[in-house]
Design a protein around this motif. Structure first.
Motif: not given
Length: 504
Positions: A251, A259, A263-266, A268, A270, A367-368, A397
């Motif tokens: 991603t 990212p 903003d990273q999602k489960e 992702d 690092s 949030k982002n 946000n």
């Protein structure tokens, strides 16, 4: 009288020549060093990472854990701490290419130049290339594109950092053992998409269509023996003993980067994951050199996005913790050096409107990242959304107008947001002066930057620029040879120290 004047000139010239031939403090320390030398070297570079970014992160971590003062980053527990200057050969405030070249070769150069002298004629050999030639395994990891200025400075030799394609071709030629993190900018040619484009250098501009495409630089790397990995499954399958890997994140965000941490999602990957994988690939009896760049600290600070910058520092520190764990397994053989190429944003821990008060816990409400919020604004623009609709998105946000009094927007702040809305949505009277517009909003959407500034100011944080600054940068070090990094010196001394310690 003429004779006395001539004698005076000769004396002054002799003194000048004497000092010119004297070794500087860094040379003296290296010449007198008699300690044990490392087998494994970690070189962490936080792009845009100054002392304020470090201290703001520590204050934030304490605040969200309901503690007073600071909660130390792992890097700030290192026994050796120093400071160094960052100026380029032709400019006091440096850029990432010139700073990267200084940190990789021990030589000053001109702004925008990668791995070459200021005249853009003579290539400088980097410590990574020297380590390769001495039989060390070499790895390059970055949270931004692998052909961005800082990682490029360790393997490429190009007159301009904007030559992304040529830089990526140099990557394949390097024969380094591991590359990991972001993707490749312009793998089929540069076109004209990045000439004088500030937004492109911080991941906020897309690639334009180019004419006369060249052979894909990743395909060329495969011909050089590299394996390209670009899925999480393939990444996890990389094992000790594998060689010549280019691991690109599945991603990718703007500018072919990982990212942002916020903003990273489960699931992702690092910067820490890539650092750990690099260690697994590089570890061997001869030793290794690994450069890891936390590149998106810089991008967040260009956008004056304090919350995203802090999260990127946390990600950077988590990557450093992977090296610390390795150090504890090999304490007599491992050197870890943590530094930055320059400071970005002129981040200050204090704001005129908040006087002596700070409220870092407020930052937790965002949030982002600014980049993700910009994308949301684009959708609202297509709908020609009203100011009230945009304000609702801003509140959501950035956490404004919540139950806590400290989150309430004042009339002045609402007026700032309304003016930003008018600029962004082309409503009402516009700022005609380009310099005035840039001083207010930089290269970011006016609404995004205004909201970000308001949140930072409520927390007690100020910004002075959308660009770099020339403030001296801290270095932290631990392990054999780390005492060389104690003191106040120049950025060119860091690679000289490493080169001497690794016997390059």
């Amino acid at each position: 009288m003429k004779r006395r004047f001539s004698l005076l000139c000769i004396c002054l010239l002799s003194i000048q020549m004497l000092f010119a031939t004297q070794p500087n403090d860094g040379d003296k320390k290296r010449d007198s060093f008699r300690g044990k030398k490392p087998k494994y070297v970690f070189y962490f570079i936080g792009d845009g990472f100054g002392l304020s970014q470090s201290n703001a992160t520590e204050a934030y971590m304490a605040a969200v854990n309901d503690s007073e003062g600071i909660q130390k980053l792992a890097m700030n527990t290192f026994p050796i701490q120093g400071l160094y200057t960052t100026y380029a050969q032709n400019q006091f405030i440096t850029g990432s290419a010139a700073a990267g070249t200084a940190l990789s070769t021990g030589n000053k150069t001109s702004i925008g130049t990668i791995g070459m002298d200021a005249s853009k004629q003579k290539p400088f050999k980097t410590i990574a290339e020297k380590a390769r030639d001495k039989g060390y395994r070499v790895g390059i990891v970055s949270s931004v594109s692998l052909n961005h200025a800082t990682p490029a400075s360790f393997y490429a030799h190009q007159p301009s950092r904007g030559r992304y394609y040529d830089i990526s071709v140099d990557m394949g030629k390097s024969q380094f053992n591991f590359f990991g993190g972001g993707g490749i900018m312009h793998p089929e040619g540069d076109g004209k998409s990045n000439k004088k484009n500030k937004a492109a250098n911080i991941g906020m501009a897309g690639n334009k269509k180019i004419k006369g495409k060249k052979e894909n630089s990743l395909k060329l790397a495969e011909k050089q023996g590299y394996t390209i990995v670009n899925t999480n499954e393939a990444f996890h399958a990389i094992k000790s003993g594998d060689d010549k890997i280019i691991a690109i994140n599945e991603t990718l965000a703007g500018g072919q980067s990982l990212p942002n941490g916020i903003d990273q999602k489960e699931g992702d990957l690092s910067l820490g994951d890539y650092t750990q994988k690099a260690i697994e690939v590089l570890e061997n009896k001869k030793g290794f050199f690994l450069m890891v760049e936390g590149g998106k600290i810089d991008w967040a600070c260009h956008a004056n996005d304090a919350v995203t910058a802090i999260n990127e520092v946390i990600q950077f520190d988590q990557a450093i913790q992977k090296a610390i764990a390795f150090y504890h397994e090999h304490p007599k053989e491992t050197l870890i050096v943590v530094c930055g190429d320059h400071e970005t944003g002129g981040l200050t821990l204090g704001f005129s409107g908040s006087h002596y008060k700070s409220n870092f816990k407020l930052l937790e409400n965002q949030k982002n990242s600014n980049g993700v919020f910009n994308a949301e604004l684009k959708k609202l623009k297509k709908q020609d959304a009203s100011f009230d609709a945009v304000l609702q998105a801003v509140r959501k946000n950035y956490g404004f107008d919540g139950e806590e009094k400290s989150t309430k927007l004042s009339e002045y702040e609402l007026a700032q947001l309304k003016q930003a809305y008018n600029e962004s949505f082309d409503k009402g009277e516009q700022i005609a002066n380009k310099d005035q517009y840039y001083q207010l909003y930089g290269a970011i959407d006016p609404i995004t930057i205004t909201a970000s500034h308001i949140l930072a100011q409520k927390a007690g944080i100020g910004w002075t620029t959308f660009s770099h600054t020339a403030t001296p940068i801290p270095v932290r070090a631990m392990g054999p040879g780390s005492t060389l990094f104690n003191g106040y010196f120049d950025n060119t001394d860091l690679p000289k120290n490493i080169e001497m310690l690794m016997k390059l």
